[in-house]
Design an enzyme around this catalytic site. Structure first.
Site, PDB file in Angstrom:
ATOM      1  N   LYS A 128      31.474  51.537  37.804  1.00  0.00           N
ATOM      2  CA  LYS A 128      31.547  50.174  38.337  1.00  0.00           C
ATOM      3  C   LYS A 128      30.178  49.501  38.361  1.00  0.00           C
ATOM      4  O   LYS A 128      30.101  48.279  38.386  1.00  0.00           O
ATOM      5  CB  LYS A 128      32.197  50.173  39.710  1.00  0.00           C
ATOM      6  CG  LYS A 128      33.685  50.535  39.611  1.00  0.00           C
ATOM      7  CD  LYS A 128      34.441  50.316  40.891  1.00  0.00           C
ATOM      8  CE  LYS A 128      35.932  50.509  40.687  1.00  0.00           C
ATOM      9  NZ  LYS A 128      36.327  51.926  40.443  1.00  0.00           N
TER      10      LYS A 128
HETATM   11  C1  LIG Z   1      37.530  52.344  39.846  1.00  0.00           C
HETATM   12  C2  LIG Z   1      37.521  53.705  39.276  1.00  0.00           C
HETATM   13  C3  LIG Z   1      38.487  54.121  38.330  1.00  0.00           C
HETATM   14  C4  LIG Z   1      39.626  53.217  37.875  1.00  0.00           C
HETATM   15  O1  LIG Z   1      39.159  52.117  37.124  1.00  0.00           O
HETATM   16  P1  LIG Z   1      40.131  50.856  36.861  1.00  0.00           P
HETATM   17  O2  LIG Z   1      39.296  49.841  36.165  1.00  0.00           O
HETATM   18  O3  LIG Z   1      40.582  50.400  38.227  1.00  0.00           O
HETATM   19  O4  LIG Z   1      41.279  51.329  36.034  1.00  0.00           O
HETATM   20  C5  LIG Z   1      38.380  55.395  37.786  1.00  0.00           C
HETATM   21  N1  LIG Z   1      37.396  56.242  38.180  1.00  0.00           N
HETATM   22  C6  LIG Z   1      36.459  55.890  39.098  1.00  0.00           C
HETATM   23  C7  LIG Z   1      35.425  56.880  39.485  1.00  0.00           C
HETATM   24  C8  LIG Z   1      36.478  54.615  39.667  1.00  0.00           C
HETATM   25  O5  LIG Z   1      35.537  54.274  40.579  1.00  0.00           O
END
Ligand SMILES: *Cc1c(COP(=O)(O)O)cnc(C)c1O
Length: 462
Positions: free
Chosen positions: A112
């Protein structure tokens, strides 16, 4: 470059307007009116460039005239300067023709950061130019909140408040939210669970008096600018493995469908991607939908990959919009049905989705077994989310096509599950090794809208 809503009834916006508003006024999500194309020559020319240079070339056509070339290059440079790896998104090999894309070298150790760091710098420049100030409020089960606080801390035109469920995030996640000392960040521990936090956030956005008074802005995963930032590493990794001459596939641990939707955009732009594989944990609404066509809500069960514990997948609406030939009325109707519990995807639309996407799921036991096995046979310590991806990729991949599985978090962010599976307790990278010693700053708040709004008003002095 114009952006349109998936429900067809909101005004067209520029990139900057779509970014600052987040959700469209008709309840829909913004998508580009047209997808910019990259030719084989354009893609071949990315070989050997830095991550920042690839980011500029891939994202530039989506930005329109919201930023000049110079401003945008500067924003990208600032966004990725704090990453702990020169390649930003390095690839490592797991097995013959199976590769892991490490997306956890950012400041909060999860993918993220790629989007949040960029959006922080984009907000900063846009708000400065407009002479405006906003209040960002987000709800988190862990990773989004820490990434947002890290991205917006110390910026001039923004206050950021993050609601997290008291006692229900991992210690690393909590400390990443409570240890930054900048005055414009506020970690709020809510007496409730994650759904309570999300419900309160929604209530705040629906309280128009409050919303206008504090200039509320959202940076959750439906914000188009976040999706766009994630398109870049599909290009950088595919080019490292021989694109555009050679096709590759991707497996993506998926919750809200933002990350994998970025892969779909890369494909639509011209990147030769064979399969996009959706990997879910036991909360498998997406896998069930791709398998049967029925998109139906079910109770969420807490898992060892908590960032993928979702009831509905908010960005899936964007994929449905294309699968329904960009018919906003059809999407509005489906979303109304979802309010009643679920809907069936039409045969034609399901076929179109299956042209791009495969899907698989991993149970809790399979996830733990994959962490142990990857440690033994691939030399990699995986976080539980990445392990869901590796398990599904190994099951579904075509040995003749390179498979790139996205590693979405560093194992040290989920040390308990990793230790349980492998017997090894992963340590934090040296640059953040003192996280457990830094003083924490957090406010306990009741699960009550009035109390939350009063707290936010007081803090920003409105
Ligand atoms: C947010 C997140 C996901 C999922 O990602 P999306 O874009 O919501 O599909 C997977 N793994 C981790 C570690 C995350 O923080």
């Amino acid at each position: 470059m114009k952006y349109i809503s998936t429900r067809g009834k909101a005004p067209e916006l520029s990139f900057e307007e779509a970014m600052l508003s987040g959700l469209a006024r008709d309840g829909g999500l913004y998508v580009p009116a047209e997808i910019p194309q990259m030719s084989k020559g354009d893609i071949a020319a990315l070989a050997g460039l830095s991550y920042e240079e690839v980011a500029f070339r891939v994202m530039r056509p989506f930005i329109g005239d919201s930023f000049t070339d110079e401003e945008f290059a500067d924003i990208i440079a600032r966004a990725y300067a704090g990453f702990g790896h020169g390649a930003r998104a390095p690839l490592v090999q797991l097995a013959p023709n199976h590769f892991l894309l490490e997306l956890f070298h950012g400041p909060t150790l999860a993918f993220k950061d790629f989007a949040m760091q960029l959006i922080g710098q984009l907000f900063q420049d846009a708000l400065k130019r407009r002479g405006e100030r906003v209040t960002i409020v987000g709800a988190t089960s862990g990773d989004t909140g820490s990434a947002a606080i890290e991205a917006f801390k110390g910026l001039d035109n923004v206050d950021v408040f993050i609601l997290f469920p008291h006692g229900r995030v991992s210690e690393v996640q909590r400390r990443q939210m409570t240890t930054p000392s900048e005055n414009n960040v506020h970690a709020l521990a809510v007496n409730g669970n994650f759904d309570d936090c999300q419900a309160k956030l929604k209530d705040m956005f629906n309280d128009f008096t409050f919303r206008d008074e504090v200039r509320l802005a959202g940076v959750n995963s439906i914000n188009w600018a976040r999706v766009l930032a994630q398109v870049v590493y599909y290009f950088s990794s595919a080019v490292s493995l021989g694109a555009p001459q050679r096709k590759v596939s991707f497996t993506v641990p998926t919750g809200n469908f933002g990350d994998i939707f970025a892969g779909y955009i890369a494909k639509r732009m011209g990147l030769p991607i064979d399969r996009l594989v959706i990997a879910t944990n036991q909360n498998d609404i997406l896998h069930r939908c791709l398998s049967s066509g029925a998109y139906a809500k079910d109770t969420v069960h807490a898992s060892i990959s908590p960032s993928m514990d979702i009831e509905v997948s908010s960005n899936f609406e964007r994929a449905l919009f294309d699968a329904y030939d960009r018919d906003g009325n059809a999407i509005s109707q489906l979303m109304d049905e979802l309010g009643q519990g679920g809907f069936n995807v039409s045969q034609g639309a399901l076929q179109r989705l299956r042209e791009h996407f495969d899907s698989g799921r991993a149970s809790e036991e399979e996830t733990l077994a994959t962490i142990a096995n990857a440690r033994k046979t691939m030399g990699e310590l995986l976080c539980p989310h990445s392990a869901v991806g590796v398990k599904v990729a190994e099951e579904l991949r075509d040995p003749a096509t390179p498979m790139i599985t996205l590693a979405t978090a560093h194992p040290a962010k989920f040390p308990d599950a990793v230790e349980k599976a492998s017997g090894i307790r992963p340590g934090l990278p040296p640059r953040m090794a003192d996280l457990y010693e830094r003083p924490e700053r957090v406010t306990r708040v009741p699960n009550d809208l009035d109390a939350l709004e009063t707290h936010i008003r007081e803090k920003i002095g409105s």
